[in-house]
Motif scaffolding. Structure first.
Motif, short mmCIF file in Angstrom:
data_model
loop_
_atom_site.label_atom_id
_atom_site.label_comp_id
_atom_site.label_asym_id
_atom_site.label_seq_id
_atom_site.Cartn_x
_atom_site.Cartn_y
_atom_site.Cartn_z
N ILE A 47 47.17 22.17 34.18
CA ILE A 47 45.75 22.02 33.42
C ILE A 47 45.22 22.80 33.49
O ILE A 47 45.01 23.37 35.14
CB ILE A 47 45.43 20.79 32.98
CG1 ILE A 47 45.50 19.75 34.65
CG2 ILE A 47 46.50 19.79 33.00
CD1 ILE A 47 45.43 18.70 34.19
N TRP A 106 50.14 16.67 26.41
CA TRP A 106 49.71 16.53 27.80
C TRP A 106 49.15 17.67 28.48
O TRP A 106 48.14 18.55 28.83
CB TRP A 106 49.96 15.86 28.79
CG TRP A 106 50.94 16.52 29.37
CD1 TRP A 106 52.62 16.11 29.07
CD2 TRP A 106 51.38 17.30 30.29
NE1 TRP A 106 53.66 17.06 29.83
CE2 TRP A 106 52.88 17.41 31.08
CE3 TRP A 106 51.59 17.53 31.44
CZ2 TRP A 106 53.46 18.95 32.09
CZ3 TRP A 106 50.92 18.72 32.25
CH2 TRP A 106 52.93 19.13 32.50
N LYS A 107 50.06 19.09 27.76
CA LYS A 107 50.09 20.13 28.07
C LYS A 107 48.90 21.06 27.34
O LYS A 107 48.39 22.34 27.57
CB LYS A 107 50.87 21.03 28.65
CG LYS A 107 51.60 20.59 29.78
CD LYS A 107 52.77 21.64 30.37
CE LYS A 107 53.69 21.65 29.19
NZ LYS A 107 54.34 22.83 29.89
N GLU A 108 48.36 20.30 26.41
CA GLU A 108 47.40 21.03 24.83
C GLU A 108 46.39 21.31 25.80
O GLU A 108 45.40 20.53 26.29
CB GLU A 108 47.93 20.19 23.50
CG GLU A 108 49.38 20.19 23.52
CD GLU A 108 49.79 21.86 22.96
OE1 GLU A 108 48.88 22.51 22.70
OE2 GLU A 108 51.47 21.74 23.50
N THR A 109 45.90 22.86 25.21
CA THR A 109 44.65 22.99 25.59
C THR A 109 43.53 23.58 24.43
O THR A 109 43.94 24.00 23.39
CB THR A 109 44.34 24.17 26.10
OG1 THR A 109 44.64 25.51 25.95
CG2 THR A 109 44.75 23.72 27.89
N SER A 118 42.01 20.33 28.08
CA SER A 118 42.97 19.40 28.29
C SER A 118 42.61 18.26 27.72
O SER A 118 42.27 16.99 27.71
CB SER A 118 43.54 18.90 29.19
OG SER A 118 43.54 20.28 30.14
N LEU A 121 44.90 15.24 26.75
CA LEU A 121 44.57 14.62 27.90
C LEU A 121 43.54 13.46 28.38
O LEU A 121 44.02 12.80 28.17
CB LEU A 121 45.37 15.47 28.98
CG LEU A 121 45.50 15.16 30.13
CD1 LEU A 121 46.86 14.05 30.64
CD2 LEU A 121 45.79 15.76 31.29
#
Length: 457
Positions: A47, A106-109, A118, A121
Motif C-alpha cells: 500500500i 484492502w489493496k485498492e487505492t 488506501s 482500507l
C-alpha cells in the motif's frame, strides 16, 4: 436418584455449552483489530502509506471511540432507552461485513490530493475499530444476563481474540525475515565491491485476503454464539433469575439481589455493611471506586497501547524468533490469566494494587529495552532473549488478571457499573494512544535497526 443424576448431567452439559458460547461471544470483541495488527507485515509493502499505516490505525481507533461515548451517554442520561441486544447485532454484523470486504478491497487505492491512498482500507478499518471499541460498553453489560461465573469465561474469549489471530499469522509466516547476501559497488574505477546482508521477508503460506476472510468467519461465529445466548432455551436457565432482564426496574431488582448475596461471595465484607457511596450497590466508598477505575484505566493503557506499540523495538534486537515467541506467549498469557481468575478470583483491592505495581515494573523493564534498541541489555547473550520473553509473559499475565478481577468486582455492582467499566477501558486506551503516538510516530524516539546488519558491542 436416577432422575437427579440425569438432571445434574444435563445441567452440567448446558453449563459447558453456555461457557463455550460466552467464550465465542467474547472472542468477537477485538479479533478484527487484533488480526489487522498482526497482518501489518504483509499489508504494508502493498500500500502507498507504507509503515505510516500503524500511525493511521492508531488515530482511526481513537476516532472510533465515538461509539462507546454515545452508548455511555445514552445509559447515563436515558437509561433503558437503548436496546442493547439490537446494538450488539448491528456491530457484530458490521464487523462481519467489513472484514469480508477487506478481503476484496484492502489493496485498492484512490487518488486524493494528487497522491494514491488506501481509502477503502482506512474506511473499513474505521468501521472495524468502531465495532471493537463499542463492544467494550455493550458486550460486558450484556453478560449481566448470565450468572457471574460466565463473565470470566467471556474474558477468556476476549483473550483468545488476540491469541487466535497471532497463531494463524504465525502459521501463515507473517514477518519471517531471511538474511541474504548482496553486493554493492564501492568504487567504479577499480570495480571494488562490498558484501553485506540484506533483510528479505519470506512469502507467506497464504494471502492477506484469506486471512481477512478468516476474520470475517470468526465474527460470524461470534454472531451465532450471541444468537444462541439470546434464544437457546437451555441457556435461559443460566440467567440469575431464570430469564431475560430487559427493563430498568427488573435490572435494579436483580442488582439488589446480588447485593444481598455479596457477603456470601466475598468473605472479607461484613453482611450488615451499609451503603458507602451512590455507585452500584454502594459496597465501595467513592475513594475505592476511584482507585478501582484508576487501576483499570492504567492496566488497559499499558496492555492495549503503550507496551504493544514498542513490542518490536523491545524484542527484534534479540532476533526474529524471539520477537515471534514473545508475541505468541504474550497472546497466550491473556486467556491463561482469565483461566486462573476463574478458579482463584482474589478480589482484595490491596492484592490487585500489588499486582498492578508488579506488572508496571516489568513493563518499565520492557520499555527500557525498547528505548535502548537496537542494542538493549544482553543483546548478544541467549539469556537476554529469554528474559525479554519472560518479561512479556509476566507483564501480560499480571495485568490481565487485574483487568478480569476488576470486571468481576464491577459485575457484582450492577449493569451500570459494567457500562462504566467498558468506558474506562476505552478511556485508558485513548490516553495511552495519545501519549505514545507522538513519541513513536512523530518524534521517533525508538530505533529498530537493521535485523541483518546492526552490530552491538
Amino acid at each position: 436418584m436416577l432422575i437427579s443424576t440425569l438432571t445434574n448431567k444435563h445441567t452440567s452439559s448446558m453449563s459447558l455449552l453456555t461457557h463455550l458460547l460466552a467464550c465465542l461471544f467474547g472472542m468477537g470483541s477485538w479479533i478484527s483489530i487484533n488480526g489487522l495488527w498482526v497482518e501489518l507485515p504483509l499489508i504494508v509493502p502493498e500500500i502507498p502509506e507504507g509503515w505510516y499505516l500503524p500511525s493511521y490505525l492508531s488515530i482511526l481507533i481513537q476516532m472510533a471511540n465515538i461509539g462507546p461515548l454515545f452508548v455511555t451517554l445514552m445509559h447515563r442520561f436515558r437509561p433503558g432507552a437503548l436496546n442493547e441486544a439490537a446494538v450488539i447485532y448491528v456491530i457484530i454484523g458490521l464487523g462481519t461485513v467489513a472484514s469480508f470486504l477487506l478481503g476484496f478491497f484492502w489493496k485498492e487505492t484512490v487518488i486524493v490530493a494528487g497522491a494514491p491512498h488506501s481509502v477503502a482500507l482506512l474506511l473499513l478499518t474505521f468501521f472495524l475499530s468502531a465495532v471493537d471499541c463499542t463492544s467494550s460498553v455493550t458486550f460486558l453489560p450484556f453478560m449481566m444476563r448470565l450468572k457471574p461465573q460466565y463473565l470470566t469465561t467471556y474474558y477468556i474469549g476476549e483473550g483468545v481474540s488476540g491469541l487466535l489471530p497471532a497463531l494463524v499469522a504465525l502459521i501463515q509466516g507473517v514477518g519471517v525475515v531471511h538474511c541474504m547476501n548482496s553486493t554493492q559497488s564501492v568504487n567504479s574505477s577499480d570495480s571494488s565491491v562490498m558484501f553485506e546482508l540484506r533483510a528479505q521477508y519470506l512469502p507467506a503460506i497464504f494471502s492477506a485476503e484469506v486471512f481477512f476472510f478468516f476474520l470475517s468467519a470468526m465474527m460470524l461465529v461470534c454472531l451465532v454464539a450471541f444468537l444462541l445466548l439470546n434464544y437457546h432455551p437451555s441457556v435461559a436457565r443460566e440467567h440469575p433469575n431464570g430469564g431475560h432482564t430487559n427493563s430498568v426496574k427488573e435490572e435494579s431488582q436483580k442488582n439488589q439481589q446480588w447485593a444481598e448475596q455479596k457477603p456470601m461471595m466475598d468473605p472479607y465484607r461484613p453482611a450488615n455493611q451499609k451503603s458507602r457511596s451512590g455507585f452500584g450497590t454502594g459496597s465501595y466508598s467513592w475513594m475505592q471506586v476511584f482507585y478501582i477505575f484508576i487501576i483499570l484505566a492504567w492496566a488497559n493503557a499499558l496492555t492495549n497501547v503503550v507496551l504493544p506499540s514498542v513490542q518490536s523495538y523491545s524484542c527484534m534486537p534479540y532476533g526474529n524468533n524471539i520477537y515471534h515467541l514473545s508475541a505468541t506467549m504474550a497472546a497466550v498469557s491473556n486467556p491463561l490469566a482469565c483461566f486462573i481468575a476463574m478458579f482463584f478470583p482474589i478480589r482484595s483491592l490491596l492484592f490487585m494494587g500489588a499486582l498492578t505495581v508488579m506488572g508496571s515494573g516489568v513493563g518499565a523493564y520492557i520499555m527500557g529495552m525498547a528505548a535502548l534498541s537496537p542494542c538493549p541489555l544482553l543483546v548478544n547473550e541467549g539469556s537476554g532473549g529469554a528474559i525479554i520473553v519472560l518479561a512479556w509473559i509476566v507483564f501480560v499475565l499480571t495485568l490481565s488478571y487485574v483487568k478480569v478481577i476488576v470486571g468481576v468486582i464491577l459485575r457484582d455492582e450492577g449493569h451500570g457499573a459494567l457500562v462504566w467499566c467498558g468506558a474506562v477501558v476505552q478511556l485508558g486506551s485513548l490516553l495511552g494512544a495519545v501519549t505514545m503516538f507522538p513519541v513513536v510516530s512523530v518524534y521517533s524516539y525508538f530505533s529498530s535497526g537493521d535485523p541483518c546488519n546492526t552490530k552491538c558491542p
